[in-house]
Design a protein around this motif. Structure first.
Motif, short mmCIF file in Angstrom:
data_model
loop_
_atom_site.label_atom_id
_atom_site.label_comp_id
_atom_site.label_asym_id
_atom_site.label_seq_id
_atom_site.Cartn_x
_atom_site.Cartn_y
_atom_site.Cartn_z
N VAL A 62 0.84 -1.21 0.00
CA VAL A 62 0.00 0.00 0.00
C VAL A 62 0.87 1.25 0.00
O VAL A 62 0.59 2.23 -0.70
N PHE A 63 1.96 1.23 0.76
CA PHE A 63 2.89 2.35 0.77
C PHE A 63 3.48 2.58 -0.62
O PHE A 63 3.52 3.71 -1.12
N ALA A 64 3.93 1.50 -1.27
CA ALA A 64 4.53 1.62 -2.61
C ALA A 64 3.50 2.16 -3.60
O ALA A 64 3.81 3.03 -4.42
N TRP A 65 2.27 1.64 -3.54
CA TRP A 65 1.21 2.15 -4.40
C TRP A 65 0.97 3.64 -4.12
O TRP A 65 0.76 4.42 -5.04
N GLY A 66 1.00 4.01 -2.83
CA GLY A 66 0.80 5.42 -2.46
C GLY A 66 1.84 6.33 -3.07
O GLY A 66 1.53 7.42 -3.57
N VAL A 67 3.09 5.90 -3.04
CA VAL A 67 4.16 6.69 -3.65
C VAL A 67 3.92 6.81 -5.15
O VAL A 67 4.09 7.89 -5.74
N GLU A 68 3.52 5.70 -5.78
CA GLU A 68 3.29 5.73 -7.23
C GLU A 68 2.12 6.67 -7.57
O GLU A 68 2.21 7.44 -8.53
N PHE A 69 1.05 6.62 -6.79
CA PHE A 69 -0.06 7.52 -7.06
C PHE A 69 0.30 8.97 -6.74
O PHE A 69 -0.22 9.90 -7.38
N ALA A 70 1.21 9.18 -5.80
CA ALA A 70 1.71 10.54 -5.55
C ALA A 70 2.44 11.06 -6.80
O ALA A 70 2.34 12.25 -7.13
N GLN A 71 3.12 10.15 -7.50
CA GLN A 71 3.76 10.54 -8.76
C GLN A 71 2.70 10.94 -9.79
O GLN A 71 2.89 11.90 -10.55
N TYR A 72 1.60 10.20 -9.82
CA TYR A 72 0.51 10.53 -10.75
C TYR A 72 0.02 11.96 -10.53
O TYR A 72 -0.26 12.69 -11.47
N GLY A 92 10.30 9.85 -6.94
CA GLY A 92 10.10 9.64 -8.37
C GLY A 92 9.31 10.78 -8.96
O GLY A 92 8.73 11.62 -8.25
N THR A 93 9.28 10.81 -10.29
CA THR A 93 8.63 11.93 -10.96
C THR A 93 7.57 11.52 -11.96
O THR A 93 6.75 12.34 -12.36
N ARG A 94 7.58 10.24 -12.38
CA ARG A 94 6.64 9.82 -13.42
C ARG A 94 5.83 8.62 -12.98
O ARG A 94 6.38 7.60 -12.57
N PHE A 95 4.53 8.74 -13.11
CA PHE A 95 3.63 7.63 -12.83
C PHE A 95 3.73 6.62 -13.97
O PHE A 95 3.75 6.97 -15.14
N ASP A 96 3.80 5.34 -13.59
CA ASP A 96 3.82 4.27 -14.59
C ASP A 96 2.99 3.11 -14.03
O ASP A 96 3.37 2.52 -13.01
N PRO A 97 1.88 2.78 -14.65
CA PRO A 97 1.03 1.70 -14.12
C PRO A 97 1.75 0.35 -14.05
O PRO A 97 1.41 -0.49 -13.23
N ARG A 98 2.80 0.17 -14.87
CA ARG A 98 3.58 -1.07 -14.78
C ARG A 98 4.28 -1.19 -13.43
O ARG A 98 4.52 -2.30 -12.95
N ASP A 99 4.59 -0.05 -12.82
CA ASP A 99 5.21 -0.08 -11.50
C ASP A 99 4.25 -0.68 -10.47
O ASP A 99 4.68 -1.41 -9.57
N LEU A 100 2.97 -0.39 -10.59
CA LEU A 100 1.98 -0.96 -9.68
C LEU A 100 1.98 -2.49 -9.79
O LEU A 100 1.88 -3.20 -8.78
N VAL A 101 2.11 -2.98 -11.01
CA VAL A 101 2.17 -4.42 -11.23
C VAL A 101 3.45 -4.99 -10.62
O VAL A 101 3.43 -6.04 -9.95
N TYR A 103 5.24 -3.77 -8.11
CA TYR A 103 5.11 -3.75 -6.65
C TYR A 103 4.24 -4.91 -6.18
O TYR A 103 4.55 -5.56 -5.18
N THR A 104 3.16 -5.14 -6.88
CA THR A 104 2.26 -6.24 -6.52
C THR A 104 2.98 -7.58 -6.65
O THR A 104 2.83 -8.45 -5.78
N LEU A 105 3.77 -7.75 -7.70
CA LEU A 105 4.54 -8.98 -7.87
C LEU A 105 5.51 -9.17 -6.71
O LEU A 105 5.67 -10.29 -6.20
N GLY A 106 6.14 -8.11 -6.24
CA GLY A 106 7.02 -8.20 -5.08
C GLY A 106 6.27 -8.69 -3.85
O GLY A 106 6.76 -9.55 -3.11
#
Length: 123
Positions: A62-72, A92-101, A103-106
């Motif tokens: 959830v934390f990692a997703w939060g950081v990614e959405f903060a990039q969004y 980070g500076t750029r949102f990438d939906p692949r990052d969410l995948v 993080y989930t894989l991790g």
């Protein structure tokens, strides 16, 4: 302090640094690094906490997703930190939906390891 988790943290940290310094590709560095960062954070929290593994894994995810959405939402620019190299690297500076995948894989890797070895590993 959980020494096994601390060793895991240090091993994954070294892997992350090696990837950052020596790998410049389109798969291992961006996606493999993102898978590993969730595992790194998991080991870091696990080394200090006795909370159930699944709670730590979900919290880190959830934390990692939060950081990614903060990039969004371009939080780095909204906070005026775009010139801060450390903030740009950590947040980070750029949102990438692949990052969410990734993080989930991790987190899934953590869950599978927990299912396979369970609490025996953390004693």
């Amino acid at each position: 302090m959980n020494r096994r988790a601390l060793v895991g943290f240090l091993i994954v940290l070294v892997l992350e640094v090696l990837i950052a310094v020596f790998v410049d590709d389109g798969i291992i560095r961006p996606l493999g690094g993102d898978v590993l960062v969730v595992i790194l954070l998991f080991f870091g929290v696990r080394s200090l906490s006795t909370a159930p593994t699944i709670w730590i894994a979900v919290s880190v995810l959830v934390f990692a997703w939060g950081v990614e959405f903060a990039q969004y939402f371009q939080i780095i620019y909204r906070l005026g930190w775009e010139d801060n190299a450390i903030a740009r690297t950590v947040i980070g500076t750029r949102f990438d939906p692949r990052d969410l995948v990734a993080y989930t894989l991790g987190a899934v890797i953590i869950a599978i390891a927990e299912y396979r070895w369970g609490d025996r590993y953390w004693r």
